[in-house]
Design a protein around this motif. Sequence first.
Motif, mmCIF file in Angstrom:
data_model
loop_
_atom_site.group_PDB
_atom_site.id
_atom_site.type_symbol
_atom_site.label_atom_id
_atom_site.label_comp_id
_atom_site.label_asym_id
_atom_site.label_seq_id
_atom_site.Cartn_x
_atom_site.Cartn_y
_atom_site.Cartn_z
ATOM 1 N N TYR A 4 0.802 -1.220 0.000
ATOM 2 C CA TYR A 4 0.000 0.000 0.000
ATOM 3 C C TYR A 4 0.840 1.278 0.000
ATOM 4 O O TYR A 4 0.611 2.192 0.800
ATOM 5 N N VAL B 70 -1.018 2.655 -4.870
ATOM 6 C CA VAL B 70 -2.464 2.642 -4.651
ATOM 7 C C VAL B 70 -3.168 3.516 -5.687
ATOM 8 O O VAL B 70 -4.257 3.194 -6.164
ATOM 9 N N THR C 121 -5.929 -0.711 -11.601
ATOM 10 C CA THR C 121 -5.777 -2.149 -11.400
ATOM 11 C C THR C 121 -4.960 -2.763 -12.536
ATOM 12 O O THR C 121 -4.090 -3.613 -12.314
ATOM 13 N N ARG D 192 -1.202 -1.877 -12.059
ATOM 14 C CA ARG D 192 -0.605 -2.643 -10.960
ATOM 15 C C ARG D 192 -0.347 -4.088 -11.401
ATOM 16 O O ARG D 192 0.695 -4.681 -11.098
ATOM 17 N N TRP E 274 -5.630 -6.810 -1.403
ATOM 18 C CA TRP E 274 -4.929 -6.312 -2.590
ATOM 19 C C TRP E 274 -5.146 -7.253 -3.775
ATOM 20 O O TRP E 274 -5.454 -6.815 -4.883
ATOM 21 N N LYS F 9 -7.328 -5.142 -6.018
ATOM 22 C CA LYS F 9 -6.412 -4.199 -6.650
ATOM 23 C C LYS F 9 -5.537 -4.840 -7.725
ATOM 24 O O LYS F 9 -4.659 -4.163 -8.282
#
Length: 284
Positions: free
Chosen positions: A101, A106, A110, A113, A139, A143
């Motif tokens: 994080y 962050v 998505t 990442r 996560w 995420k």
Amino acid sequence: MATVYRGVDVSKWQGSIDWDKVAASGVKFAFVRAGYGSSASQKDSKLEANYKGARAAGLLVGAYWYSYATTKAGGQAEAATCLEVIAGKEFDLPVYFDQEYEAKIVALSTSTRTTICKAFCDAIQAGGYTPGIYASTDWINNKLTYKTLTDYSIWAAQYASSCTCKAEYDIWQYSSKGSVSGISGNVDMDYMYTIPGSSSTTTTTTSTSGGFDVSTLSTIKSGSSGAQVKSLQSLLNGKASAGLTVDGSFGSKTEAAVESYQKGQGLSQDGICGPKTWTSILTT
């Protein structure tokens, strides 16, 4: 799922570790932090001591790299640095990309990442190591596009009574406040359910005292190949310092290593890894 092994993950923050005491406590594997970021100067100051100590104590050993990457190129750069830092080392378990994080991470999409994770892992694989992704369950679930990450081992962190990670995971980090003989203060604790690289899982009831369902494993011998051979080679390297190349090919060197292990355990020395040999190597 039933537990295969109990393990720890450590960094310089655990200070000097007595790895023989750690192994005697029942811990079977360890992940050591290799470093973080994109500079070799960010190598973990305890990497060498932890790597050598854990291997000498007979533990299965893997590594992880803490990330600050915010682009695909950044993920590739971190992988290059990680490979530089771990050059010459042999790992029984994957090298994991640790994405957490950090505010700038962050803030990414998505998709970005996930792309960064893939970039790091693909570079690690090209460097000759098995790659994986470490992240919290939240996560992974929310995420990352975890359904596109099935080519990599997943190590999920969730400090709870169970893990609710939606991705298929090999390892669950279940506590950050463990207590283990040989380590001062708190340490992260992990359960490994599937040996990364093996297709075998632990979902049935005929298990060893370590929790591994031996009935799901094939009898493998000279001429065999595949993921289970890789797992066997990794285990022999970690437990018997066999010095095998983990290539999934059961050749003469792997056969000789199995025979040597069987001799040391008082088993029939046939060079074949069947139920009795699997049980022994997974629980002793």
